[in-house]
Write an enzyme that holds these catalytic residues in place. Sequence first.
Site, PDB file in Angstrom:
ATOM      1  N   SER A 103     -50.414 -17.637 -91.850  1.00 49.37           N
ATOM      2  CA  SER A 103     -50.117 -19.130 -92.191  1.00 49.37           C
ATOM      3  C   SER A 103     -49.570 -19.200 -93.794  1.00 49.37           C
ATOM      4  CB  SER A 103     -51.381 -20.132 -91.776  1.00 49.37           C
ATOM      5  OG  SER A 103     -51.023 -21.278 -92.009  1.00 49.37           O
ATOM      6  N   HIS A 237     -52.504 -21.911 -83.421  1.00 47.96           N
ATOM      7  CA  HIS A 237     -52.337 -21.622 -84.793  1.00 47.96           C
ATOM      8  C   HIS A 237     -53.540 -20.540 -85.126  1.00 47.96           C
ATOM      9  CE1 HIS A 237     -50.371 -21.946 -88.587  1.00 47.96           C
ATOM     10  NE2 HIS A 237     -51.420 -22.078 -89.274  1.00 47.96           N
TER      11      HIS A 237
END
Length: 258
Positions: A103, A237
């Site tokens: 990320s 995610h």
Amino acid sequence: MTNSLHPPAQQAELHRTWVRRFRPVSDPRLRLVCFPHAGGAASFYRTWPQWLAPDVEVGAVCYPGREERIAEPCIDRMAELADRIAAALVPWLDRPLVFFGHSMGASVAHEVALRLEARFGQVVQRLIVSARAAPSHLRPTGVSGWSDEELLAHLRALGGSFSAALDHPDLRDLMLPIIRSDYRLVDGYEPYAPPLLSAPVTGYLGAEDPHVTEEDMRAWAATTRAGHTLTVLPGDHFYLMPQAARVVTEIDGLLSRH
């Protein structure tokens, strides 16, 4: 970024401050440097050495404002953070380096790799990016300016460790300022030049990621002269948490080529 180096003792202390070693290796073949996500910490990678060859040393970057650096102010500007990490990694330039970032950590890893290459020539042998759009596909979100309630809803939608931790008031009060600072960094991020790496870029993505698409990840191909691949795995995610063993084992195979 300047080319001046710190005195050896100061450089060693700088390195210890910024890099946590989970399994020190006396004579490593190469080193894998891991960069945490927004709100994340070095301990996110603490289990990784068990799935890597014994001659691979793992170091995780310790951002200010969390874990043993909790008393330090967070850094909310990418240029400052990447410059300081690059300086702290100088003692590890005696071995090949591979970077992994999840990320926000993928953008930080990319920025540090560019700085090291500009300063020392090709240093990073491979950049591995996870669940993060390429620089050309990053879209301003303004998340850092959202209310606490909006930010909490956003974090819960991402899944992973955030969801459980944010249910505890004390942890929530501790984490929110750190996360908001990291999102200020993300919101204000302007990619560094020169734009191309000499190292190949390997991407990983969760198929159900609510914010990052395959197109976003494939755009990393434009950041390198040396080729790009993408693996899409089940999950959101934070697909990386339940599939750490699989991903790190695959990374170990990539590292065997260096």
